[in-house]
Design a protein around this motif. Structure first.
Motif, PDB file in Angstrom:
ATOM      1  N   ALA A   1      33.542 -26.492  65.193  1.00 49.04           N
ATOM      2  CA  ALA A   1      34.463 -25.815  66.847  1.00 49.04           C
ATOM      3  C   ALA A   1      32.798 -24.404  67.297  1.00 49.04           C
ATOM      4  CB  ALA A   1      35.227 -24.646  65.451  1.00 49.04           C
ATOM      5  N   ALA A   2      32.000 -24.726  66.212  1.00 48.68           N
ATOM      6  CA  ALA A   2      31.370 -23.371  66.328  1.00 48.68           C
ATOM      7  C   ALA A   2      30.055 -23.759  67.879  1.00 48.68           C
ATOM      8  CB  ALA A   2      30.302 -22.853  66.113  1.00 48.68           C
ATOM      9  N   GLN A   3      30.303 -25.422  68.001  1.00 53.59           N
ATOM     10  CA  GLN A   3      29.303 -26.032  68.679  1.00 53.59           C
ATOM     11  C   GLN A   3      29.776 -26.234  69.986  1.00 53.59           C
ATOM     12  OE1 GLN A   3      29.096 -30.093  67.140  1.00 53.59           O
ATOM     13  NE2 GLN A   3      28.881 -29.101  65.195  1.00 53.59           N
ATOM     14  N   HIS A   4      30.787 -26.106  70.191  1.00 56.33           N
ATOM     15  CA  HIS A   4      31.657 -25.648  71.617  1.00 56.33           C
ATOM     16  C   HIS A   4      31.381 -24.316  72.461  1.00 56.33           C
ATOM     17  CE1 HIS A   4      33.629 -29.899  71.741  1.00 56.33           C
ATOM     18  NE2 HIS A   4      34.019 -28.786  69.900  1.00 56.33           N
ATOM     19  N   ALA A   5      30.866 -23.604  73.426  1.00 55.58           N
ATOM     20  CA  ALA A   5      31.018 -22.682  74.190  1.00 55.58           C
ATOM     21  C   ALA A   5      32.580 -22.029  74.129  1.00 55.58           C
ATOM     22  CB  ALA A   5      30.624 -22.770  75.329  1.00 55.58           C
ATOM     23  N   GLY A   6      32.311 -20.557  73.602  1.00 54.78           N
ATOM     24  CA  GLY A   6      33.118 -19.920  73.516  1.00 54.78           C
ATOM     25  C   GLY A   6      34.312 -20.190  72.576  1.00 54.78           C
ATOM     26  N   ALA A   7      33.915 -21.083  71.328  1.00 56.84           N
ATOM     27  CA  ALA A   7      34.514 -21.088  69.922  1.00 56.84           C
ATOM     28  C   ALA A   7      34.947 -19.424  69.457  1.00 56.84           C
ATOM     29  CB  ALA A   7      33.192 -21.497  69.135  1.00 56.84           C
ATOM     30  N   ARG A   8      36.259 -19.554  68.993  1.00 56.33           N
ATOM     31  CA  ARG A   8      36.853 -18.476  68.959  1.00 56.33           C
ATOM     32  C   ARG A   8      37.441 -18.868  66.961  1.00 56.33           C
ATOM     33  NH1 ARG A   8      42.081 -18.641  68.284  1.00 56.33           N
ATOM     34  NH2 ARG A   8      43.139 -20.679  69.750  1.00 56.33           N
ATOM     35  N   ALA A   9      37.379 -17.598  66.440  1.00 59.25           N
ATOM     36  CA  ALA A   9      37.730 -17.695  65.304  1.00 59.25           C
ATOM     37  C   ALA A   9      39.376 -18.208  65.118  1.00 59.25           C
ATOM     38  CB  ALA A   9      38.017 -15.556  64.753  1.00 59.25           C
ATOM     39  N   PHE A  10      39.595 -18.740  63.652  1.00 56.05           N
ATOM     40  CA  PHE A  10      40.439 -19.178  63.610  1.00 56.05           C
ATOM     41  C   PHE A  10      41.125 -19.366  62.235  1.00 56.05           C
ATOM     42  CE2 PHE A  10      38.320 -22.970  63.805  1.00 56.05           C
ATOM     43  CZ  PHE A  10      38.686 -23.862  62.933  1.00 56.05           C
ATOM     44  N   ARG A  11      42.587 -19.452  61.985  1.00 59.23           N
ATOM     45  CA  ARG A  11      43.570 -18.821  60.179  1.00 59.23           C
ATOM     46  C   ARG A  11      43.522 -20.589  60.311  1.00 59.23           C
ATOM     47  NH1 ARG A  11      46.325 -15.878  63.865  1.00 59.23           N
ATOM     48  NH2 ARG A  11      47.533 -17.590  63.625  1.00 59.23           N
ATOM     49  N   PRO A  12      43.433 -20.915  59.094  1.00 55.74           N
ATOM     50  CA  PRO A  12      43.924 -22.229  58.100  1.00 55.74           C
ATOM     51  C   PRO A  12      45.157 -22.873  59.229  1.00 55.74           C
ATOM     52  CG  PRO A  12      43.113 -20.578  56.364  1.00 55.74           C
ATOM     53  CD  PRO A  12      42.856 -19.875  57.823  1.00 55.74           C
ATOM     54  N   SER A  13      46.120 -22.081  59.687  1.00 54.63           N
ATOM     55  CA  SER A  13      47.613 -22.268  59.834  1.00 54.63           C
ATOM     56  C   SER A  13      47.724 -23.390  61.560  1.00 54.63           C
ATOM     57  CB  SER A  13      48.244 -22.033  59.860  1.00 54.63           C
ATOM     58  OG  SER A  13      47.836 -19.886  60.077  1.00 54.63           O
ATOM     59  N   ASP A  14      45.973 -22.499  61.759  1.00 55.58           N
ATOM     60  CA  ASP A  14      46.001 -22.033  63.802  1.00 55.58           C
ATOM     61  C   ASP A  14      45.859 -24.332  63.723  1.00 55.58           C
ATOM     62  OD1 ASP A  14      46.515 -19.792  63.847  1.00 55.58           O
ATOM     63  OD2 ASP A  14      44.258 -20.055  64.343  1.00 55.58           O
ATOM     64  N   ALA A  15      46.937 -24.992  65.038  1.00 58.39           N
ATOM     65  CA  ALA A  15      46.623 -26.010  65.288  1.00 58.39           C
ATOM     66  C   ALA A  15      45.042 -26.133  66.063  1.00 58.39           C
ATOM     67  CB  ALA A  15      47.316 -26.534  66.286  1.00 58.39           C
ATOM     68  N   LEU A  16      44.180 -27.324  65.361  1.00 58.41           N
ATOM     69  CA  LEU A  16      42.921 -27.194  65.358  1.00 58.41           C
ATOM     70  C   LEU A  16      42.950 -27.488  67.177  1.00 58.41           C
ATOM     71  CD1 LEU A  16      41.861 -29.331  62.478  1.00 58.41           C
ATOM     72  CD2 LEU A  16      40.967 -26.283  63.462  1.00 58.41           C
ATOM     73  N   VAL A  17      43.259 -28.359  67.803  1.00 59.14           N
ATOM     74  CA  VAL A  17      43.675 -28.838  69.515  1.00 59.14           C
ATOM     75  C   VAL A  17      43.501 -27.889  70.052  1.00 59.14           C
ATOM     76  CG1 VAL A  17      44.359 -31.424  69.034  1.00 59.14           C
ATOM     77  CG2 VAL A  17      45.715 -29.673  69.157  1.00 59.14           C
ATOM     78  N   ASP A  18      44.008 -26.950  69.526  1.00 61.52           N
ATOM     79  CA  ASP A  18      44.229 -25.300  70.490  1.00 61.52           C
ATOM     80  C   ASP A  18      42.935 -24.160  70.164  1.00 61.52           C
ATOM     81  OD1 ASP A  18      47.253 -26.172  70.477  1.00 61.52           O
ATOM     82  OD2 ASP A  18      47.844 -24.469  69.433  1.00 61.52           O
ATOM     83  N   VAL A  19      42.232 -25.225  68.972  1.00 61.88           N
ATOM     84  CA  VAL A  19      41.063 -24.152  68.690  1.00 61.88           C
ATOM     85  C   VAL A  19      40.162 -24.654  69.639  1.00 61.88           C
ATOM     86  CG1 VAL A  19      41.996 -22.129  66.900  1.00 61.88           C
ATOM     87  CG2 VAL A  19      40.635 -24.481  66.692  1.00 61.88           C
ATOM     88  N   GLY A  20      40.069 -25.699  70.083  1.00 64.68           N
ATOM     89  CA  GLY A  20      39.431 -26.573  70.625  1.00 64.68           C
ATOM     90  C   GLY A  20      38.981 -27.717  70.433  1.00 64.68           C
ATOM     91  N   LEU A  21      39.316 -27.618  69.304  1.00 64.97           N
ATOM     92  CA  LEU A  21      39.263 -28.833  68.647  1.00 64.97           C
ATOM     93  C   LEU A  21      38.922 -30.357  69.474  1.00 64.97           C
ATOM     94  CD1 LEU A  21      37.690 -26.987  66.212  1.00 64.97           C
ATOM     95  CD2 LEU A  21      38.155 -29.675  64.788  1.00 64.97           C
ATOM     96  N   THR A  22      38.201 -31.059  70.031  1.00 66.22           N
ATOM     97  CA  THR A  22      38.412 -32.718  70.769  1.00 66.22           C
ATOM     98  C   THR A  22      38.896 -33.518  69.739  1.00 66.22           C
ATOM     99  OG1 THR A  22      36.267 -33.013  70.550  1.00 66.22           O
ATOM    100  CG2 THR A  22      36.934 -31.714  72.791  1.00 66.22           C
ATOM    101  N   SER A  23      39.174 -34.799  70.128  1.00 71.48           N
ATOM    102  CA  SER A  23      39.985 -35.728  69.754  1.00 71.48           C
ATOM    103  C   SER A  23      38.243 -36.211  68.551  1.00 71.48           C
ATOM    104  CB  SER A  23      40.397 -37.408  70.363  1.00 71.48           C
ATOM    105  OG  SER A  23      39.431 -37.708  71.097  1.00 71.48           O
ATOM    106  N   LEU A  24      37.231 -36.876  69.369  1.00 71.46           N
ATOM    107  CA  LEU A  24      36.021 -36.648  68.573  1.00 71.46           C
ATOM    108  C   LEU A  24      35.832 -35.523  67.761  1.00 71.46           C
ATOM    109  CD1 LEU A  24      33.437 -38.394  68.715  1.00 71.46           C
ATOM    110  CD2 LEU A  24      31.788 -37.326  70.410  1.00 71.46           C
TER     111      LEU A  24
END
Length: 89
Positions: free
Chosen positions: A21-44
């Motif tokens: 996630a840190a590889q993306h601009a504007g990456a934010r902190a997230f919790r283990p229960s958060d949806a990964l696509v909602d925190v900015g992770l792409t399919s790749l």
């Protein structure tokens, strides 16, 4: 699997997800229960996370486990890793 091992799996999986996630601009902190696509992770990113999980835990994720539900959150990934390591998946 003991609670300590379970926590270790979750912590290691979280560290891998945060690194990707840190590889993306504007990456934010997230919790283990958060949806990964909602925190900015792409399919790749999710594919890269899957490969990192396999390397980190020295496992091969069976094709039956390669579902969106198992990669929805760090919590879901941790449960899947524990099941694969225990031989129940």
């Amino acid at each position: 699997m003991s609670q300590i091992e379970s926590t270790e799996v979750a912590d290691r999986a979280m560290a891998l997800a945060q690194e990707i996630a840190a590889q993306h601009a504007g990456a934010r902190a997230f919790r283990p229960s958060d949806a990964l696509v909602d925190v900015g992770l792409t399919s790749l990113d999710l594919v890269n996370l899957m490969l990192a999980i396999e390397a980190e835990f020295d496992i091969l994720i069976p094709p039956a486990c390669l579902s969106p539900q198992n990669f929805h959150s760090v919590e879901a990934i941790s449960r899947m890793v524990e099941a694969v390591r225990a031989g129940t998946h």
